[in-house]
Design an enzyme around this catalytic site. Structure first.
Site, mmCIF file in Angstrom:
data_model
loop_
_atom_site.group_PDB
_atom_site.id
_atom_site.type_symbol
_atom_site.label_atom_id
_atom_site.label_comp_id
_atom_site.label_asym_id
_atom_site.label_seq_id
_atom_site.Cartn_x
_atom_site.Cartn_y
_atom_site.Cartn_z
ATOM 1 N N SER A 199 0.790 -1.228 0.000
ATOM 2 C CA SER A 199 0.000 0.000 0.000
ATOM 3 C C SER A 199 0.826 1.284 0.000
ATOM 4 C CB SER A 199 -0.964 0.022 1.188
ATOM 5 O OG SER A 199 -0.265 0.211 2.394
ATOM 6 N N LYS A 207 0.664 4.972 6.759
ATOM 7 C CA LYS A 207 -0.043 5.730 5.718
ATOM 8 C C LYS A 207 0.415 7.184 5.749
ATOM 9 C CE LYS A 207 -2.716 2.190 4.806
ATOM 10 N NZ LYS A 207 -2.327 1.298 3.781
#
Length: 194
Positions: free
Chosen positions: A56, A100
């Site tokens: 990701s 993230k």
């Protein structure tokens, strides 16, 4: 003058103790103990290591890389846009750590239109090169980031479970463990992040 004869002797020569050598050994022991104590304090209060799971955050971070996390910085400061944060979704301690990028801050609005991210109605100036987003999910409609919350996305926008998903949503500050600040493994990728 005594002569030494074969057999038992009850006379021993006194061995000289080298005081300088003993002092040097004591200094070394104290320095080693202080270094170990400092390392334990640094790891306990300031950081720890997490593994990146999944693609990701590619190309910034790759699956399996080990990252050092500064967990002290957000005790003093709030996360900023483009920071790489480490958190457990919804504070779930049984979940693995997520890494993230912060896209929007408390009070901001976020919307994904035509594959692009808009913060407060303006196109986000990306700090990394990203693909056009194929599925806006919850961010298809404007999202207001709540107080002490952050909207986060993975750098690999089309292969990232992030704030667009209902299961993740906006990340509460209380659930943020710290800032990812350095890759430590593999050795050919060692370096600071930003």
């Amino acid at each position: 003058m005594r002569r030494r004869t074969a057999g038992l002797s009850f006379y021993r020569e006194k061995k000289k103790i080298n005081i300088g050598l003993l002092k040097e050994i004591a200094v070394w022991i104290v320095e080693i103990l202080l270094t170990i104590a400092a390392a334990i304090i640094m790891v306990s209060f300031f950081g720890f290591r997490v593994s990146v799971i999944g693609p990701s955050m590619s190309p910034t971070l790759e699956n399996g890389e080990k990252v050092l996390v500064n967990r002290f910085v957000y005790k003093l400061f709030d996360p900023k846009q483009n920071d790489l944060i480490v958190f457990q979704p919804n504070g779930n301690e049984k979940s693995h750590y997520y890494v993230k990028r912060v896209i929007a801050l408390p009070g901001d609005t976020v919307q994904i239109k035509d594959g692009k991210v808009y913060v407060n109605g303006e196109l986000l100036a990306e700090s990394v090169e990203t693909e056009k987003i194929e599925n806006a999910m919850m961010a298809e409609n404007e999202i207001v980031v709540g107080e002490d919350e952050y909207f986060v996305l993975g750098d690999n926008r089309n292969n990232s479970e992030d704030s667009r998903y209902a299961s993740i949503g906006n990340v509460k500050k209380d659930h943020i463990t710290g800032e990812a600040w350095m890759v430590v493994y593999p050795f050919d990728r060692i370096g600071l992040l930003k």
